[in-house]
Design a protein around this motif. Sequence first.
Motif, mmCIF file in Angstrom:
data_model
loop_
_atom_site.group_PDB
_atom_site.id
_atom_site.type_symbol
_atom_site.label_atom_id
_atom_site.label_comp_id
_atom_site.label_asym_id
_atom_site.label_seq_id
_atom_site.Cartn_x
_atom_site.Cartn_y
_atom_site.Cartn_z
ATOM 1 N N SER A 260 0.720 -1.322 -0.198
ATOM 2 C CA SER A 260 -0.395 0.134 -0.547
ATOM 3 C C SER A 260 0.771 1.750 -0.066
ATOM 4 C CB SER A 260 -0.872 0.275 1.576
ATOM 5 O OG SER A 260 -0.357 -0.562 1.970
ATOM 6 N N HIS A 261 1.660 1.234 -0.728
ATOM 7 C CA HIS A 261 2.391 2.890 -1.209
ATOM 8 C C HIS A 261 2.282 3.082 -2.401
ATOM 9 C CE1 HIS A 261 5.377 3.973 1.779
ATOM 10 N NE2 HIS A 261 5.387 2.998 2.365
ATOM 11 N N PRO A 262 0.936 3.391 -2.555
ATOM 12 C CA PRO A 262 0.797 4.380 -4.266
ATOM 13 C C PRO A 262 1.725 5.465 -4.680
ATOM 14 C CG PRO A 262 -1.415 4.585 -2.212
ATOM 15 C CD PRO A 262 0.269 4.039 -1.837
ATOM 16 N N ILE A 266 7.420 9.860 3.152
ATOM 17 C CA ILE A 266 8.594 9.302 3.762
ATOM 18 C C ILE A 266 9.022 7.899 3.776
ATOM 19 C CG2 ILE A 266 7.171 9.315 6.322
ATOM 20 C CD1 ILE A 266 10.057 10.994 6.247
ATOM 21 N N CYS A 267 8.640 7.016 2.964
ATOM 22 C CA CYS A 267 9.236 6.064 3.967
ATOM 23 C C CYS A 267 10.129 5.382 2.741
ATOM 24 C CB CYS A 267 7.659 5.280 3.471
ATOM 25 S SG CYS A 267 6.373 5.207 4.973
ATOM 26 N N ASP A 268 9.567 5.948 1.166
ATOM 27 C CA ASP A 268 10.930 6.094 0.096
ATOM 28 C C ASP A 268 12.089 6.653 0.348
ATOM 29 O OD1 ASP A 268 8.653 5.348 -2.111
ATOM 30 O OD2 ASP A 268 7.490 6.722 -1.052
ATOM 31 N N PRO A 292 7.230 3.284 13.755
ATOM 32 C CA PRO A 292 6.418 3.454 12.353
ATOM 33 C C PRO A 292 7.091 5.130 10.963
ATOM 34 C CG PRO A 292 4.686 3.204 13.696
ATOM 35 C CD PRO A 292 5.872 2.763 14.566
ATOM 36 N N PHE A 293 7.590 5.415 10.215
ATOM 37 C CA PHE A 293 7.353 5.873 9.700
ATOM 38 C C PHE A 293 6.146 7.504 10.057
ATOM 39 C CE2 PHE A 293 10.059 3.252 7.381
ATOM 40 C CZ PHE A 293 11.591 3.444 8.290
ATOM 41 N N HIS A 294 4.503 6.631 9.878
ATOM 42 C CA HIS A 294 3.545 7.445 9.622
ATOM 43 C C HIS A 294 2.543 6.524 9.958
ATOM 44 C CE1 HIS A 294 1.982 5.192 5.873
ATOM 45 N NE2 HIS A 294 3.684 5.144 5.523
ATOM 46 N N PRO A 295 1.623 7.030 10.750
ATOM 47 C CA PRO A 295 0.343 6.010 10.263
ATOM 48 C C PRO A 295 0.021 4.703 9.707
ATOM 49 C CG PRO A 295 -0.428 8.390 11.272
ATOM 50 C CD PRO A 295 1.173 8.454 10.664
ATOM 51 N N ASN A 296 -0.493 3.504 10.027
ATOM 52 C CA ASN A 296 -0.364 2.651 8.715
ATOM 53 C C ASN A 296 0.429 2.061 8.192
ATOM 54 O OD1 ASN A 296 -3.103 2.627 9.495
ATOM 55 N ND2 ASN A 296 -4.010 4.446 8.075
ATOM 56 N N CYS A 297 2.058 2.908 7.910
ATOM 57 C CA CYS A 297 2.939 2.552 7.615
ATOM 58 C C CYS A 297 3.051 0.470 7.597
ATOM 59 C CB CYS A 297 3.749 3.364 8.723
ATOM 60 S SG CYS A 297 5.725 2.615 7.417
ATOM 61 N N LEU A 298 3.491 0.198 6.477
ATOM 62 C CA LEU A 298 3.712 -1.305 6.873
ATOM 63 C C LEU A 298 5.272 -1.293 6.346
ATOM 64 C CD1 LEU A 298 0.456 -2.738 5.578
ATOM 65 C CD2 LEU A 298 2.024 -3.672 7.407
ATOM 66 N N CYS A 299 5.493 -0.618 6.302
ATOM 67 C CA CYS A 299 7.149 -0.777 5.717
ATOM 68 C C CYS A 299 7.810 -2.206 6.347
ATOM 69 C CB CYS A 299 8.319 0.762 6.174
ATOM 70 S SG CYS A 299 7.763 1.758 4.659
ATOM 71 N N ILE A 300 8.808 -2.973 6.243
ATOM 72 C CA ILE A 300 9.082 -4.222 6.937
ATOM 73 C C ILE A 300 10.675 -3.780 7.527
ATOM 74 C CG2 ILE A 300 10.776 -7.013 6.714
ATOM 75 C CD1 ILE A 300 8.538 -6.967 4.091
HETATM 76 ZN ZN LIG Z 1 5.891 3.187 5.511
#
Ligand SMILES: [Zn+2]
Length: 338
Positions: A260-262, A266-268, A292-300
Motif C-alpha cells: 500500500s505505497h501508492p 517519507i518511507c521512500d 513506524p514512519f507514519h500512521p498505517n505504515c507497513l514498511c518492513i
Molecule cells: Zn512506510
Amino acid sequence: MSNKIGTNIGVDKLIEESGPYVSWALQQRKEFMELRLDQEQEIREIYENMSKRISLQVAEGNLNTFDQARLRRIQQEMKTRIDDLNGQLTINFDNYIKRNIQAGSGYSKKITLNLIDRASITRVSKSIVKDTFYRMNIDSAEAMWSRSRYGLKLSDQIWNKNQNYRKSINNILTSGVASGEDCLTVARGIENYVKKGKKSFAKDYPNMMARMPGRIPEDISYEALRLARTEMTSAYGMGTTKAAHLNPATKGIKYILSASHPKYDICDPITMADDYGLGPGGYPLDKAPLYPFHPNCLCIMTTINEDPEELVARLRAWEQNPSSQPDLERWYQENYAA
Ligand SMILES: [Zn+2]
C-alpha cells in the motif's frame, strides 16, 4: 490486488536480507500481520458490542417516539459505558503490545540462542539469554504505556478516541429526536451505522442524516484502529530494536518499503538511503529512524546480521580470549555481565 504484489516485493527483500535465518524472518512477518488482523477484529467487536448495548436500551421504547426524556436517560448511562469501553480497549492494547514486542524481539532471540548453541560458549548461557529477553519485553511494554507522544500518553489517546465515539453516537441519538423517529428506528439506525458505515446509514436513514447536529466518521472504529496499528507497529519496532542490542550478530536495522505505497512519501527516502554502507534502508542501531514512519505504515523492519559461520568462529575466539574480540566483549559487558 496491487497491494499483494507490493507486499511480495517487500517480502522478496526480506528473504534476501535474512539469508540463513529466512524461515524465522518470514514467520516473524506472518506473526506480525496476523496479530494486526486479530486485533482489528477484536476492536471492531468491542465497538459493535458496546453500540449493541446502547441500541438495545433505545429499542426498549419500541414504537414510542424517541424524545428528549428518553435521550437523557441514554446519556446518563453513557459515562459508565465509556469507562467500560476504555477498560476493554486498554486490556486489548496491553495484550497486543506485549505480543507485538515479543514478535519483534523473537527473531534476535532465536538467532542469539542458535549462535550460543553452535559456538558452545559458556560465558553466556541460554538461560541468561532467555531471562534477559524476558525482562526486556516487560520493560518495553511498560515503556509503551509511560511514554508520551504528541504530548499525550497512550491511555489519554485511547480516552480521546472513546470521547469521539461518544460524540458520534450522541449525534445519531440527537438526530433521532430531531426527526421525530420512533425508538426502534433509532435503534436500528445505530446498528446500521456501526456495522455498515456512514454511507449506508445516510442512504437508509435520510431523515436522521439530514438532522445530524455534527459530523460522524465513515467508520466508527476507524480512529481506534488507526491508533492500534500505529502503536502496535511501534511496539514491534521497540521489540526489534531492543532485542537487536542483545544479539551479537546485529550490524544494524533494515527498513524495506512494502505494501500500500501508492505514492511517494517519507518511507521512500528512508528505505532507499544507503548512508552507512549497510545497503539501502540500512542503519546502525543508534542511527535508525523511529518506526513506524507514519500512521498505517507497513514498511518492513528487520535486522542486518553478521554471517553466522564467521560469528561462531569469533565467539569461540572471544571465549578463549575476550580482548581478541572487543566488539563481542562490549556486547557481553553491556547486556549479559552480571
Ligand atoms: Zn512506510
